[in-house]
Enzyme design. Structure first.
Site, PDB file in Angstrom:
ATOM      1  CB  ILE A   1      -9.630-151.415 -55.540  1.00 15.60           C
ATOM      2  CG1 ILE A   1     -10.771-151.078 -54.566  1.00 15.60           C
ATOM      3  CG2 ILE A   1      -8.831-150.168 -55.900  1.00 15.60           C
ATOM      4  CD1 ILE A   1     -10.312-150.593 -53.203  1.00 15.60           C
TER       5      ILE A   1
ATOM      6  CD  GLU B   1      -5.146-143.797 -41.258  1.00 14.11           C
ATOM      7  OE1 GLU B   1      -6.368-143.800 -41.008  1.00 14.11           O
ATOM      8  OE2 GLU B   1      -4.671-144.195 -42.332  1.00 14.11           O
TER       9      GLU B   1
ATOM     10  CG  HIS C   1      -7.956-143.685 -44.388  1.00 16.22           C
ATOM     11  ND1 HIS C   1      -7.533-144.595 -43.447  1.00 16.22           N
ATOM     12  CD2 HIS C   1      -8.634-144.420 -45.303  1.00 16.22           C
ATOM     13  CE1 HIS C   1      -7.937-145.809 -43.770  1.00 16.22           C
ATOM     14  NE2 HIS C   1      -8.611-145.730 -44.906  1.00 16.22           N
TER      15      HIS C   1
END
Length: 633
Positions: free
Chosen positions: A387, A494, A516
């Protein structure tokens, strides 16, 4: 019903939608009506008539007569039909030619179709014309198909029943087919067992009247302990996919023959333990916690697949210790995450979120204050993996000066500059974006100390892991103005499913919050749904562990005319010698052997000649240190 005590078995197959994937007359219609302007309507009518006959809603003679009239076919069309049917033999029939070759004398085809096209197809499977019982066409002087032989018993209603009676077969009779005329043979007492063949079509009435459902020929052969292409029917391998994994994953795995169940949410530990009883493959995303307790309870589990990048939610060591291979999708959503990062960098630098919020509240605040171009600004990338590198290239294309920091030595792409110390990168960057892994050592990687080192008025983007940033320290810096803005996609805690959520960052007007969704694009989810199932299938079907997260990686050649032994064991001295000692004792003809190990487990694959003493399997399972053992045909 035949009550003889002999062990002889007779296997009677239907043709249409059983030996082939199609109804032959429907295919013939496609050929003969190719240039007819009403082709679609006529074919739809033929298909409807076919189904009415198959389901027993109209008599078979009526069904046949009505279809032949609509076909407008000639003898020459049959040559083209046979060519097409050769391409449409059922997948599992095609892969099990050995069964048809070895048991030719026990196999019959009894069909309401026509010998003119059935004989050439089944002849390639060692079934001679004298064991094919079907209708025959009638032709006029110009070779047009004008009807069928009405004296043929198979042209009558329930003709298969009479045909089987007339054969006077000795031994058990098993009927394999997909329609009404097949299952009534069992009801009439002329067949001992009826297998509903559902590889190509599943009809409710047929399935309801079956002794056994055969989603493919492998299942039929397995039940009868007959020679087959694979050791264990794929339909018996059960897969559970949780958390709304893209439907393409279900399609792909189901198409390969596996039994797949999907659930929209994650499951807590106890429910997951219950769900995994009898399950071979588990697919999850980020919310499902696959704990050691879960792994130890899942006796049949062979694979856990993360349909995402991270594997923190899976106890990798427990999986390894129990011979369970773990796969993930390390590259499939890279572009999606990078595009979101680029978008958020621009939005933060231009104060887009603040202006949008104001105008949604009815306030017009046209100002250039706090709005800057990204061109010429310094981007600091923390974590220069897949990434980070792709972000580097795109950011540079926007005119940003790119700097990066990574704990490992990574070569720069383009004009990016490597920075050896995190402190130095933080001090020069206008925007800091985080792309570190889920290593526990990265907890609070960016805390009060690191924030203090950042430029006044810098921006922070976190699309990596929620625990990487100390949220309290970030909130304080945002309120004080030390940090001008932040974009946060991940959080220390989360929820398991969509619903209510709380964070101390909520309500801050200089913070972009997303749930997310960095990798949650349709394209990324499709790519993941393609990549991960390929890894699952490669392991289940051939033993390949390439790209496994927790296991020795082995890329294997396809096995042909051999059995493949897959032996997973503890990596302790002498195991390999013990395995080969067993193989030698049973004088196996080894055609290939492959070994890979890591610090805890060894994975050895042995391809052997098909002829061997079955006792060798139990002996290999007894080898000290064995974790799991499988046989692939």
């Amino acid at each position: 019903m035949n009550t003889t005590t002999t062990m002889k078995r007779n296997y009677i197959f239907d043709f249409d939608s059983t030996l082939t994937r199609v109804e032959a007359l429907d295919v013939l219609a496609e050929i003969t009506l190719a240039n007819n302007p009403q082709k679609n309507e006529i074919i739809e009518g033929i298909v409807n008539i076919t189904n009415l006959g198959i389901d027993g809603e109209i008599s078979f003679p009526e069904s046949l007569e009505r279809r032949i009239k609509l076909l407008d076919a000639k003898r020459s069309d049959l040559t083209l039909l046979i060519q097409e049917l050769r391409k449409k033999v059922s997948k599992s029939i095609e892969s099990n030619k050995e069964f048809f070759e070895k048991f030719s004398e026990d196999i019959y085809v009894i069909s309401a179709g026509f010998k003119e096209f059935i004989d050439p197809i089944v002849a390639e499977y060692n079934i001679p014309s004298e064991r094919v019982f079907a209708n025959t066409f009638e032709f006029d002087t110009e070779n047009n198909i004008v009807g069928f032989d009405k004296e043929n018993v198979l042209s009558t209603h329930n003709g298969k029943i009479q045909c089987i009676k007339d054969l006077k077969l000795e031994g058990e009779i098993q009927m394999i087919g997909d329609g009404y005329s097949d299952y009534v043979t069992k009801e009439a007492g002329v067949a001992d067992k009826f297998f509903a063949y559902t590889e190509n079509v599943s009809r409710d009435k047929t399935v309801a009247n079956a002794d056994h459902i055969a989603p493919n020929l492998d299942e039929f052969l397995y039940v009868n302990d007959l020679p087959r292409n694979i050791s264990y029917p794929k339909n018996r391998i059960k897969i559970v996919l949780l958390e709304n994994i893209h439907i393409d994953a279900n399609y792909k795995l189901s198409e390969d023959g596996f039994t797949v169940e999907t659930l929209s949410g994650s499951l807590p530990e106890e429910e997951l333990i219950e769900k995994l009883k009898g399950i071979h493959v588990l697919g999850v995303r980020s919310k499902t916690q696959v704990t050691r307790k879960v792994i130890e309870s899942a006796e049949k589990l062979m694979v856990v697949s993360a349909f995402c990048i991270g594997t923190k939610q899976i106890d990798l060591e427990a999986c390894k210790e129990h011979g369970i291979v773990v796969f993930n999708a390390p590259y499939s959503n890279t572009r999606s995450v990078v595009e979101l990062a680029i978008g958020e960098i621009i939005m933060l630098m231009r104060s887009v979120f603040q202006r949008s919020t104001e105008i949604h509240q009815g306030q017009w605040n046209k100002t250039a204050q706090g709005s800057k171009e990204v061109r010429g600004k310094k981007l600091g990338i923390v974590g220069y993996g897949n990434i980070g590198k792709q972000l580097s290239v795109l950011a540079e294309a926007l005119g940003m000066d790119v700097y990066y920091y990574d704990v490992e030595d990574k070569l720069a792409l383009g004009n990016a500059t490597k920075v050896s110390k995190l402190e130095d990168l933080l001090g020069i960057s206008d925007v800091v974006t985080l792309h570190v892994d889920d290593n526990a050592n990265n907890r609070n990687f960016i805390g009060a100390k690191e924030i203090a080192l950042m430029k006044d008025g810098a921006h922070l983007v976190n699309l990596s892991r929620g625990f990487v940033v100390d949220i309290k320290a970030l909130v304080s810096a945002l309120k004080s103005g030390k940090i001008a803005g932040a974009a946060i996609d991940v959080y220390p805690e989360e929820p398991r499913k969509n619903g209510e959520f709380f964070s101390e960052l909520i309500g801050l007007d200089n913070v972009i919050l997303t749930p997310h969704v960095g990798g949650s694009t349709e394209e990324a989810q499709r790519d993941i749904a393609d990549f991960v199932p390929n890894k699952i299938m490669a392991y289940i079907n051939s033993g390949n562990t390439v790209d496994a997260v927790n296991f020795p990686n082995i890329r294997l050649p396809k096995h042909k005319d051999a059995h493949r032994f897959l032996h997973i064991h503890k990596n302790v001295p002498g195991i390999m010698a013990k395995i080969n000692k067993v193989l030698a004792a049973y004088e196996l003809n080894i055609t290939g052997q492959y070994l890979s190990t890591d610090e805890k487990v060894g994975y050895v694959i042995t391809d052997v000649n098909k002829k061997y003493n079955q006792e060798v399997i139990s002996e290999l399972k007894k080898v000290t240190g064995t974790i799991k053992f499988r046989v692939l045909y």
